[in-house]
Design a protein around this motif. Structure first.
Motif, short mmCIF file in Angstrom:
data_model
loop_
_atom_site.label_atom_id
_atom_site.label_comp_id
_atom_site.label_asym_id
_atom_site.label_seq_id
_atom_site.Cartn_x
_atom_site.Cartn_y
_atom_site.Cartn_z
N ILE A 54 -3.31 5.60 3.22
CA ILE A 54 -3.81 4.62 4.18
C ILE A 54 -3.04 4.69 5.49
O ILE A 54 -3.59 4.52 6.58
CB ILE A 54 -3.72 3.20 3.59
N SER A 55 -1.72 4.98 5.38
CA SER A 55 -0.86 5.00 6.57
C SER A 55 -1.16 6.18 7.49
O SER A 55 -0.64 6.24 8.61
CB SER A 55 0.62 5.04 6.15
N PHE A 58 -3.75 4.02 9.45
CA PHE A 58 -3.46 2.60 9.71
C PHE A 58 -1.99 2.34 9.42
O PHE A 58 -1.51 2.60 8.32
CB PHE A 58 -4.34 1.72 8.81
N PHE A 60 0.83 -0.26 8.77
CA PHE A 60 1.13 -1.65 8.44
C PHE A 60 2.34 -2.11 9.25
O PHE A 60 3.08 -1.30 9.81
CB PHE A 60 1.43 -1.78 6.95
N PRO A 116 -0.04 -7.26 2.72
CA PRO A 116 -0.68 -6.11 3.38
C PRO A 116 -2.20 -6.10 3.24
O PRO A 116 -2.90 -5.61 4.13
CB PRO A 116 -0.05 -4.90 2.68
N GLU A 119 -3.31 -8.52 5.90
CA GLU A 119 -3.00 -7.95 7.21
C GLU A 119 -4.01 -6.86 7.57
O GLU A 119 -4.48 -6.80 8.72
CB GLU A 119 -1.59 -7.36 7.19
N TYR A 120 -4.34 -6.02 6.62
CA TYR A 120 -5.30 -4.94 6.87
C TYR A 120 -6.65 -5.50 7.29
O TYR A 120 -7.26 -5.05 8.27
CB TYR A 120 -5.44 -4.09 5.61
N ARG A 123 -6.39 -7.25 10.89
CA ARG A 123 -6.24 -6.34 12.02
C ARG A 123 -7.45 -5.42 12.20
O ARG A 123 -7.75 -4.97 13.30
CB ARG A 123 -4.96 -5.53 11.88
N ARG A 124 -8.15 -5.16 11.10
CA ARG A 124 -9.41 -4.39 11.18
C ARG A 124 -10.55 -5.27 11.68
O ARG A 124 -11.64 -4.77 11.95
CB ARG A 124 -9.76 -3.81 9.81
#
Length: 207
Positions: A54-55, A58, A60, A116, A119-120, A123-124
């Motif tokens: 994922i990183s 994106f 975190f 997370p 948060e994901y 922010r998306r």
């Protein structure tokens, strides 16, 4: 500013992974049960791989990465000793408990993944903050229930001392329910932290 934050998050991810690698190597040395170690370490490596995957697209926040690596570390330690046998006497004495509560703390740390997840989504811009928080909480609760079912299945399949060691109930008939409660409490704690941080950010932008 975003590029700077991304670089900080990436550097932190690398350092956290290196720190975790040392814990992983430690856990491979004479574990209490090699079969239990393998069963416990598979989901950890799966989550670690998912974090890195994922990183790639994106980043975190530093807080999210730190919270995620708490569970990775605790679960890996539990895999080495089996959760009922982790040297944790200082904490058990602190709360005046004869039971080894390392597994309870580890379950609490699973709940930290609600941070997370929310948060994901925020922010998306896939969900509002309130909806993302609710989704993250319910996701952790669902994951907690699913994991308890997997634990039960593996313990029955393995049988004997190996099954008991993996289950880690320590004779408590309500162990599964208490574990799910700790997962939920961890999620609530992390989401309260997220809400507080979001409020601080909004306040600073409004000034």
């Amino acid at each position: 500013m975003d590029a700077e934050n991304n670089n900080i998050s990436r550097s932190l991810l690398v350092w956290l992974t290196l720190g975790y690698a040392s814990v992983f190597v430690f856990s491979t040395i004479n574990p209490s049960s090699r079969a239990v170690w393998v069963a416990e370490i598979i989901p950890v490596l799966g989550i670690l791989s998912l974090i890195w995957f994922i990183s790639r697209h994106f980043k975190f926040s530093p807080t999210a990465y730190i919270l995620m690596f708490i569970w990775l570390t605790l679960h890996t330690i539990g895999a080495k000793y089996t959760f009922a046998e982790v040297p944790f006497e200082w904490f058990n004495k602190l709360i005046s408990s004869e039971r080894n509560n390392f597994d309870r703390v580890a379950h609490f740390s699973i709940g930290l993944y609600a941070y997370p997840i929310a948060e994901y989504l925020i922010r998306r811009q896939w969900m509002s903050q309130k909806l993302a928080i609710c989704f993250a909480l319910f996701s952790i609760m669902s994951l907690a229930a699913s994991y308890e079912i997997i634990e039960w299945w593996y313990a029955v399949k393995a049988g004997g001392e190996q099954g008991i060691a993996f289950l880690g109930s320590q004779g408590d008939i309500w162990d599964a329910q208490k574990d799910m409660l700790m997962d939920t409490l961890g999620a609530l704690a992390s989401l309260i932290l997220l809400s507080f941080q979001q409020r601080v950010v909004c306040s600073s932008h409004n000034k």
